[in-house]
Design a protein around this motif. Structure first.
Motif, mmCIF file in Angstrom:
data_model
loop_
_atom_site.group_PDB
_atom_site.id
_atom_site.type_symbol
_atom_site.label_atom_id
_atom_site.label_comp_id
_atom_site.label_asym_id
_atom_site.label_seq_id
_atom_site.Cartn_x
_atom_site.Cartn_y
_atom_site.Cartn_z
ATOM 1 N N ALA A 220 16.063 8.056 45.762
ATOM 2 C CA ALA A 220 16.604 8.420 47.080
ATOM 3 C C ALA A 220 17.827 9.328 46.946
ATOM 4 C CB ALA A 220 16.953 7.168 47.882
ATOM 5 N N LEU A 221 18.718 8.991 46.014
ATOM 6 C CA LEU A 221 19.916 9.793 45.788
ATOM 7 C C LEU A 221 19.541 11.133 45.157
ATOM 8 C CD1 LEU A 221 22.984 10.009 45.927
ATOM 9 C CD2 LEU A 221 23.091 8.842 43.707
ATOM 10 N N GLN A 222 18.587 11.110 44.252
ATOM 11 C CA GLN A 222 18.117 12.342 43.601
ATOM 12 C C GLN A 222 17.691 13.366 44.643
ATOM 13 O OE1 GLN A 222 18.045 13.132 40.228
ATOM 14 N NE2 GLN A 222 17.317 15.153 40.813
ATOM 15 N N GLU A 223 16.907 12.930 45.583
ATOM 16 C CA GLU A 223 16.401 13.845 46.616
ATOM 17 C C GLU A 223 17.537 14.402 47.470
ATOM 18 O OE1 GLU A 223 13.516 13.705 50.515
ATOM 19 O OE2 GLU A 223 13.070 12.352 48.850
ATOM 20 N N MET A 224 18.481 13.539 47.855
ATOM 21 C CA MET A 224 19.595 13.998 48.696
ATOM 22 C C MET A 224 20.474 15.009 47.968
ATOM 23 S SD MET A 224 20.843 10.669 50.858
ATOM 24 C CE MET A 224 20.717 9.449 49.551
ATOM 25 N N VAL A 225 20.808 14.714 46.719
ATOM 26 C CA VAL A 225 21.695 15.602 45.963
ATOM 27 C C VAL A 225 20.959 16.886 45.601
ATOM 28 C CG1 VAL A 225 23.061 15.865 43.849
ATOM 29 C CG2 VAL A 225 23.136 13.711 45.122
ATOM 30 N N GLU A 226 19.728 16.749 45.156
ATOM 31 C CA GLU A 226 18.936 17.923 44.768
ATOM 32 C C GLU A 226 18.781 18.906 45.928
ATOM 33 O OE1 GLU A 226 14.445 18.295 43.265
ATOM 34 O OE2 GLU A 226 15.688 16.881 42.117
ATOM 35 N N ASN A 227 18.617 18.383 47.134
ATOM 36 C CA ASN A 227 18.403 19.233 48.311
ATOM 37 C C ASN A 227 19.684 19.513 49.086
ATOM 38 O OD1 ASN A 227 15.555 19.467 47.968
ATOM 39 N ND2 ASN A 227 15.398 17.338 48.614
ATOM 40 N N ASP A 228 20.804 18.968 48.633
ATOM 41 C CA ASP A 228 22.095 19.127 49.321
ATOM 42 C C ASP A 228 21.933 18.852 50.821
ATOM 43 O OD1 ASP A 228 24.767 19.589 49.806
ATOM 44 O OD2 ASP A 228 24.715 21.725 49.312
ATOM 45 N N GLU A 229 21.360 17.692 51.108
ATOM 46 C CA GLU A 229 21.075 17.331 52.493
ATOM 47 C C GLU A 229 22.345 17.300 53.334
ATOM 48 O OE1 GLU A 229 18.594 13.902 52.997
ATOM 49 O OE2 GLU A 229 17.140 14.652 51.550
ATOM 50 N N GLY A 230 22.254 17.876 54.505
ATOM 51 C CA GLY A 230 23.399 17.993 55.398
ATOM 52 C C GLY A 230 23.998 16.672 55.829
ATOM 53 N N LEU A 231 23.195 15.645 55.950
ATOM 54 C CA LEU A 231 23.697 14.350 56.398
ATOM 55 C C LEU A 231 24.183 13.469 55.254
ATOM 56 C CD1 LEU A 231 21.140 13.494 59.224
ATOM 57 C CD2 LEU A 231 23.460 14.399 59.440
#
Length: 167
Positions: free
Chosen positions: A69-80
């Motif tokens: 879950a964290l990998q996806e957020m950091v990898e994509n630099d998610e705005g939220l």
């Protein structure tokens, strides 16, 4: 500074951000003075800790070593996600509330090196690094603003003392 260099960041690039933030207010500002203030910011242990933490998280994301879950957020630099900005705020907080406004502005404008880091064209993940670089520039800009204000206050105190002695 070594880890910033390893990630492709030159202090001159950060100095350009400081100029961008402060030249309007201090037309006599030089790149050399910006560099000096950046170096002073980088001497602070809490700044060093934030830099190392952010860079390490970016590297772990590049290596795919974060939990999914964290990998996806950091990898994509998610705005939220926002933790990258919170870490950066620990840097700007060193020089007071003006740092927050400087950081918000430079983060939104994506000027100079921040645009390059944000577009991810070099194949690296810079979710934390772009905010860290912006925060260093914002902190150095704030440091400059505080110093200029102190100079003005000292000058006014001297003028007042001179006027009082003449009266």
């Amino acid at each position: 500074m070594e880890w910033l260099r390893k990630r492709g960041i030159k202090l001159e690039q950060i100095a350009e951000l400081v100029m961008f933030l402060q030249q309007k207010y201090f037309p006599e500002l030089t790149i050399e003075y910006c560099m000096y203030n950046i170096e002073q910011v980088l001497r602070k242990r809490e700044v060093q800790n934030a830099i190392l933490t952010g860079i390490q998280l970016d590297i772990l994301a590049e290596e795919g070593k974060l939990i999914p879950a964290l990998q996806e957020m950091v990898e994509n630099d998610e705005g939220l996600y926002g933790v990258d900005e919170v870490l950066a705020l620990s840097i700007v907080n060193v020089y007071g509330s003006i740092g927050f406004t400087n950081f918000g502005y430079v983060d939104k404008m994506k000027y100079g090196v921040l645009e390059q880091l944000n577009d991810k064209s070099d194949g690296h993940i810079h979710t934390f690094l772009d905010d860290i670089v912006g925060a260093i520039a914002a902190a150095a800009s704030s440091r400059i603003a505080h110093r200029k204000q102190a100079e003005r206050e000292a000058e006014m105190a001297q003028l007042k003392a001179k006027a009082d002695s003449e009266a």
